[in-house]
Scaffold this active site. Structure first.
Site, mmCIF file in Angstrom:
data_model
loop_
_atom_site.group_PDB
_atom_site.id
_atom_site.type_symbol
_atom_site.label_atom_id
_atom_site.label_comp_id
_atom_site.label_asym_id
_atom_site.label_seq_id
_atom_site.Cartn_x
_atom_site.Cartn_y
_atom_site.Cartn_z
ATOM 1 N N HIS A 296 -11.734 -17.161 26.031
ATOM 2 C CA HIS A 296 -10.401 -17.339 25.479
ATOM 3 C C HIS A 296 -10.289 -18.766 24.990
ATOM 4 O O HIS A 296 -11.150 -19.604 25.291
ATOM 5 C CB HIS A 296 -9.339 -17.084 26.545
ATOM 6 C CG HIS A 296 -9.292 -15.659 27.021
ATOM 7 N ND1 HIS A 296 -8.896 -14.623 26.214
ATOM 8 C CD2 HIS A 296 -9.591 -15.109 28.222
ATOM 9 C CE1 HIS A 296 -8.952 -13.483 26.899
ATOM 10 N NE2 HIS A 296 -9.378 -13.750 28.121
ATOM 11 N N CYS A 339 -9.828 -17.269 20.328
ATOM 12 C CA CYS A 339 -8.649 -17.475 19.499
ATOM 13 C C CYS A 339 -8.420 -18.964 19.277
ATOM 14 O O CYS A 339 -8.864 -19.804 20.039
ATOM 15 C CB CYS A 339 -7.412 -16.864 20.145
ATOM 16 S SG CYS A 339 -7.489 -15.069 20.304
#
Length: 468
Positions: A296, A339
């Site tokens: 992430h 992301c």
């Protein structure tokens, strides 16, 4: 999915015979990796793969029309796709419309033109180049071409051996190859000005300067390090599907002769320490360094399994010329699946490495000042989400691995490969299952950041096909 669409594919598949399926697979090799096509034994499975690759879908059957036209099934074109030979000939004259490359068309045409006796002659003359079991009587000419490609005896820009074989008994076909090569010279792939600078000629045409290529001669070429975060301290952040990404990268880079190693589930500090550890190693007998990071993230940051962050800039800086002198002047490549924010590009039910059904992964830097010979391939641009399928892996990494399998054997440089990845991923839409009934459509746009000074072309080992 549209019922009429499925019915159409079913009816077309029922009408195809084994040799025609082999031809369709061969003509699709520019878009689907060989390893996927080899496993296909019947037309329905072939059409399923084309749908997975977004080559055909309800409302867009142009590629299917072209394939049927190329193999001469005009009856199926007319009966099921509302087209004709004349219509296809007009359509395919439009620049950019044809999806089957001139190279594939040429080889398929040669296979169709050769008589059974000609095929025997080709096999006889290839006895020293190919294993005997690949030249058996039941091996078709398309199968022989595939083996020649695997062993790099022929490729898109080098058909010398095929011409030498054919000139003795089929000078007419050798002439066709000559014509193909002349046209290819005229239509040589343009070099982007931003990557390979050119000079303006007298009539405003760009004159391309020669571009050097990074040396890629050592075995192994270098380390390929995979830092793959799957299980987080907070289980709601676990990244299903990321194991598939690791498997795909290991398969491709072991094939490319890199020393490939994967490290799972690292805290933020451990990510930095692991990268720093590799930067301190002796790379004098290596050509390159490659690092994949799956996790992430947020803008310019990667998240460890402990929910702490490490800056992308700090990781890349470990490989500056002063911090890693044994790699000075050699390419350092980072691929980051994460992301870079929490916003989706407004627009496959997939996931994004953020949380939710379609999962998201956020990250990377926007600049790499004072660092040469570095390329960063990021799964998404700054501030946006990056999507991952829980069953098959991330959209970006899987597409990247597929394109490398397709294009590395053709001698295509990494920057061009990444541009094709940008085109394919940027053209997709993803259904994000959030609070909206039925989900909403989002898009993803990968990004390339580079200070490479030369072309980076990965050498394919002679006679070594990619392993499953």
């Amino acid at each position: 999915m549209n019922t009429d669409f499925h019915k159409l594919l079913f009816e077309v598949s029922e009408a195809l015979v084994t040799d025609e399926l082999a031809a369709l697979k061969f003509l699709s090799l520019d878009h689907v990796p060989m390893r996927k096509l080899e496993a296909i034994q019947e037309p329905k499975a072939f059409f399923e793969v084309l749908q997975e690759k977004d080559m055909i879908e309800a409302g867009d059957l142009a590629f299917l029309r072209e394939l049927l036209y190329r193999i001469g099934r005009i009856d199926l074109l007319a009966a099921h796709l509302g087209s004709s030979r004349e219509q296809m000939e007009r359509d395919l004259q439009v620049q950019g419309r044809a999806k089957v490359s001139a190279y594939r068309q040429l080889l398929y045409g040669i296979a169709e033109d050769l008589t059974p006796e000609d095929v025997k002659s080709v096999k006889f003359l290839l006895q020293k180049q190919l294993p005997k079991n690949k030249l058996q009587d039941n091996a078709s000419m398309l199968q022989v071409f595939l083996e020649m490609e695997r062993n790099r005896i022929i490729k898109e820009d080098d058909l010398t051996m095929l011409k030498d074989i054919l000139k003795a008994f089929r000078a007419d076909i050798k002439k066709k190859i000559d014509i193909y090569e002349e046209k290819k010279k005229e239509l040589r792939y343009p070099v982007p000005v931003s990557v390979h600078p050119g000079e303006q000629g007298a009539e405003g045409k760009t004159t391309n300067l020669p571009v050097e290529t990074y040396k890629m001669k050592n075995i192994p070429h270098g380390y390929c390090v995979i830092l793959n975060n799957y299980i987080f301290n907070n289980p709601k952040y676990n990244r299903k599907g990321t194991v598939k990404d690791g498997e795909a990268v290991k398969r491709v880079f072991q094939w490319l002769q890199f020393e490939t190693v994967e490290h799972m589930d690292l805290e933020a500090k451990e990510i930095y320490e692991k990268v720093k550890e590799y930067s301190k190693r002796d790379h004098r007998n290596m050509d390159c360094f490659v690092c994949f990071i799956f996790s992430h993230g947020e803008k310019q940051k990667i998240k460890g399994i402990d929910d702490e962050f490490v800056n992308i800039k700090d990781l890349v800086s470990c490989f500056s010329g002063s911090n890693c002198p044994s790699l000075a002047g050699k390419p350092k490549v980072f691929f980051i699946q994460a992301c870079q924010g929490s916003v989706g590009h407004p627009a496959v039910a997939v996931e994004a490495d953020f949380s939710g059904h379609l999962e998201t992964d956020a990250t990377p830097p926007t600049s790499i000042p004072d660092l040469a010979d570095i390329l960063i391939g990021m799964s998404t641009v700054e501030d946006y989400l990056s999507f991952r399928r829980t069953e098959s892996g991330s959209v970006y990494i899987q597409c990247l691995c597929d394109k490398m399998e397709l294009l590395c054997p053709q001698g295509v440089d990494l920057l061009t490969i990444l541009t094709t990845v940008n085109e394919e991923v940027g053209g997709k839409e993803f259904k994000v299952w959030d609070q909206m009934p039925g989900g909403k459509l989002e898009k993803q746009m990968p990004q390339i950041i580079t200070t490479l000074r030369k072309q980076l072309i990965f050498e394919i080992p002679q006679g070594q096909p990619i392993k499953e």
